[in-house]
Design a protein around this motif. Structure first.
Motif, mmCIF file in Angstrom:
data_model
loop_
_atom_site.group_PDB
_atom_site.id
_atom_site.type_symbol
_atom_site.label_atom_id
_atom_site.label_comp_id
_atom_site.label_asym_id
_atom_site.label_seq_id
_atom_site.Cartn_x
_atom_site.Cartn_y
_atom_site.Cartn_z
ATOM 1 N N LYS A 120 0.934 -1.288 0.118
ATOM 2 C CA LYS A 120 -0.016 -0.071 -0.135
ATOM 3 C C LYS A 120 0.854 1.444 0.027
ATOM 4 C CE LYS A 120 -2.204 3.382 2.565
ATOM 5 N NZ LYS A 120 -1.689 3.973 3.728
ATOM 6 N N THR A 121 1.914 1.099 1.028
ATOM 7 C CA THR A 121 2.670 2.422 0.968
ATOM 8 C C THR A 121 3.335 2.886 -0.403
ATOM 9 O OG1 THR A 121 3.030 2.183 3.192
ATOM 10 C CG2 THR A 121 4.867 3.338 2.107
ATOM 11 N N ASP A 138 -6.353 0.633 1.792
ATOM 12 C CA ASP A 138 -6.150 0.465 3.192
ATOM 13 C C ASP A 138 -7.285 -0.109 3.887
ATOM 14 O OD1 ASP A 138 -7.746 2.624 3.352
ATOM 15 O OD2 ASP A 138 -6.108 4.062 4.178
ATOM 16 N N THR A 139 -7.602 -0.204 4.992
ATOM 17 C CA THR A 139 -8.737 -0.869 5.743
ATOM 18 C C THR A 139 -9.992 0.206 5.530
ATOM 19 O OG1 THR A 139 -8.050 0.242 7.870
ATOM 20 C CG2 THR A 139 -7.533 -2.173 7.450
ATOM 21 N N HIS A 140 -9.840 1.349 5.356
ATOM 22 C CA HIS A 140 -10.760 2.497 5.087
ATOM 23 C C HIS A 140 -11.529 2.207 3.814
ATOM 24 C CE1 HIS A 140 -9.654 4.338 8.869
ATOM 25 N NE2 HIS A 140 -8.462 4.482 8.408
ATOM 26 N N ILE A 141 -10.709 2.021 2.731
ATOM 27 C CA ILE A 141 -11.053 1.831 1.597
ATOM 28 C C ILE A 141 -11.768 0.531 1.335
ATOM 29 C CG2 ILE A 141 -10.562 1.558 -1.001
ATOM 30 C CD1 ILE A 141 -8.327 3.732 -0.586
ATOM 31 N N ASN A 152 -16.241 -8.084 -1.935
ATOM 32 C CA ASN A 152 -16.444 -8.858 -0.827
ATOM 33 C C ASN A 152 -15.095 -9.390 -0.161
ATOM 34 O OD1 ASN A 152 -16.282 -11.084 -2.403
ATOM 35 N ND2 ASN A 152 -18.248 -11.750 -2.445
ATOM 36 N N GLY A 153 -13.766 -8.811 -0.647
ATOM 37 C CA GLY A 153 -12.481 -9.441 -0.359
ATOM 38 C C GLY A 153 -12.456 -9.416 1.141
ATOM 39 N N THR A 154 -11.807 -10.159 1.761
ATOM 40 C CA THR A 154 -11.600 -10.462 3.154
ATOM 41 C C THR A 154 -10.151 -9.799 3.385
ATOM 42 O OG1 THR A 154 -10.673 -12.509 2.990
ATOM 43 C CG2 THR A 154 -12.952 -12.234 3.727
ATOM 44 N N THR A 155 -9.430 -9.583 2.251
ATOM 45 C CA THR A 155 -8.048 -9.056 2.276
ATOM 46 C C THR A 155 -7.880 -7.754 1.406
ATOM 47 O OG1 THR A 155 -7.292 -10.199 0.234
ATOM 48 C CG2 THR A 155 -7.090 -11.094 2.674
ATOM 49 N N VAL A 156 -6.876 -6.763 1.875
ATOM 50 C CA VAL A 156 -6.875 -5.516 1.119
ATOM 51 C C VAL A 156 -6.349 -5.823 -0.367
ATOM 52 C CG1 VAL A 156 -6.468 -3.914 3.060
ATOM 53 C CG2 VAL A 156 -4.479 -5.213 1.976
ATOM 54 N N GLU A 157 -5.454 -6.896 -0.630
ATOM 55 C CA GLU A 157 -5.210 -7.434 -1.789
ATOM 56 C C GLU A 157 -6.289 -7.805 -2.895
ATOM 57 O OE1 GLU A 157 -1.959 -7.777 1.203
ATOM 58 O OE2 GLU A 157 -3.953 -8.761 1.111
ATOM 59 N N ARG A 158 -7.185 -8.492 -2.128
ATOM 60 C CA ARG A 158 -8.454 -9.196 -2.991
ATOM 61 C C ARG A 158 -9.143 -7.704 -3.336
ATOM 62 N NH1 ARG A 158 -11.767 -13.300 -4.651
ATOM 63 N NH2 ARG A 158 -13.097 -12.104 -6.095
ATOM 64 N N THR A 159 -9.406 -6.776 -2.335
ATOM 65 C CA THR A 159 -10.226 -5.522 -2.523
ATOM 66 C C THR A 159 -9.560 -4.764 -3.528
ATOM 67 O OG1 THR A 159 -10.980 -5.585 -0.505
ATOM 68 C CG2 THR A 159 -11.283 -3.496 -1.474
ATOM 69 N N GLU A 160 -8.266 -4.757 -3.689
ATOM 70 C CA GLU A 160 -7.626 -3.901 -4.631
ATOM 71 C C GLU A 160 -7.576 -4.580 -5.653
ATOM 72 O OE1 GLU A 160 -3.002 -3.298 -6.091
ATOM 73 O OE2 GLU A 160 -3.236 -3.761 -3.962
ATOM 74 N N ILE A 180 -10.918 7.936 -0.156
ATOM 75 C CA ILE A 180 -10.319 8.335 1.324
ATOM 76 C C ILE A 180 -11.227 9.711 1.827
ATOM 77 C CG2 ILE A 180 -8.535 9.291 2.611
ATOM 78 C CD1 ILE A 180 -6.792 7.356 0.993
ATOM 79 N N TYR A 181 -11.014 10.633 1.171
ATOM 80 C CA TYR A 181 -11.861 11.831 1.398
ATOM 81 C C TYR A 181 -13.284 11.711 1.562
ATOM 82 C CZ TYR A 181 -7.703 14.685 0.715
ATOM 83 O OH TYR A 181 -6.503 15.372 0.686
#
Length: 215
Positions: A120-121, A138-141, A152-160, A180-181
């Motif tokens: 992410k960074t 990130d967890t917010h997105i 419905n991804g359980t990881t940020v990688e899947r959500t990405e 984010i905003y």
């Protein structure tokens, strides 16, 4: 409604609300952006922006950071979460960059090889400093993507991966900032009435709305 159709409409709303979203972390160059993003883990952007002016006055390049003792770095960033670990990582990271020639190499492989730098960074720096299409999650997105039925991804990688699939590549660099905003201003994590949200109100399932109303 299909995910792609939702994404198109969401994109129109986000572009109207945040046509040119700024990077929320203050920085002076690609290196200081990398440092600021690394410091932001489990810490608010506001707190990071309070800490970094003094840090960057002392060290705004890898060479300057490498010259500092880790304890001095710790003294400058003490107010952020996980400060001892981050101070050690900043010192190690600076030496790694100096050893590699003193400049950030604009690849995910190089950035993710640095101490304290995750995907992410690296994505934030690749997008903001080098213009490479990236969708840092990130967890917010991740939370908003789930609320909106885009993943419905359980990881940020899947959500990405899910978000990259529904938003055009040329929008990724602004879209993650817009989300984010939007989350900060319209879609908070707690005590949020989804029925009044400009996006949740028509994207969230009835089950999701009911679940969050109870929470």
């Amino acid at each position: 409604m299909k995910r792609s159709d939702k994404a198109d409409r969401i994109g129109e709303i986000l572009d109207r609300l945040y046509p040119e979203p700024p990077i929320p972390l203050d920085h002076r160059n690609p290196y200081t952006l990398l440092v600021a993003v690394a410091l932001s883990a489990q810490t608010t952007d506001k707190k990071v922006n309070q800490v970094t002016p003094a840090l960057f006055d002392r060290a705004s390049t890898p060479e300057e950071m490498a010259a500092l003792d880790p304890d001095e770095i710790l003294g400058l960033i003490r107010e952020v979460g996980l400060a001892p670990t981050k101070a050690r990582n900043l010192s190690t990271m600076a030496h790694q960059i100096v050893d590699a020639g003193g400049e950030l190499i604009p690849t995910f492989e190089f950035l993710e090889s640095l101490a304290g730098v995750g995907h992410k960074t690296a994505g934030v720096v690749m997008a903001a400093s080098f213009g490479v299409p990236a969708f840092p999650v990130d967890t917010h997105i991740q939370r908003l993507a789930a609320r909106w039925g885009l993943s419905n991804g359980t990881t940020v990688e899947r959500t990405e991966s899910d978000l990259k699939a529904v938003f055009p590549r040329e929008t990724w660099n602004r879209r993650h900032l817009q989300i984010i905003y939007f989350g900060r201003e319209h879609c908070p994590a707690r005590r949020h009435d989804l029925t009044t949200c400009p996006i949740c109100s028509w994207t969230a399932t009835k089950k999701r709305i009911a679940q969050e109303a109870q929470g």
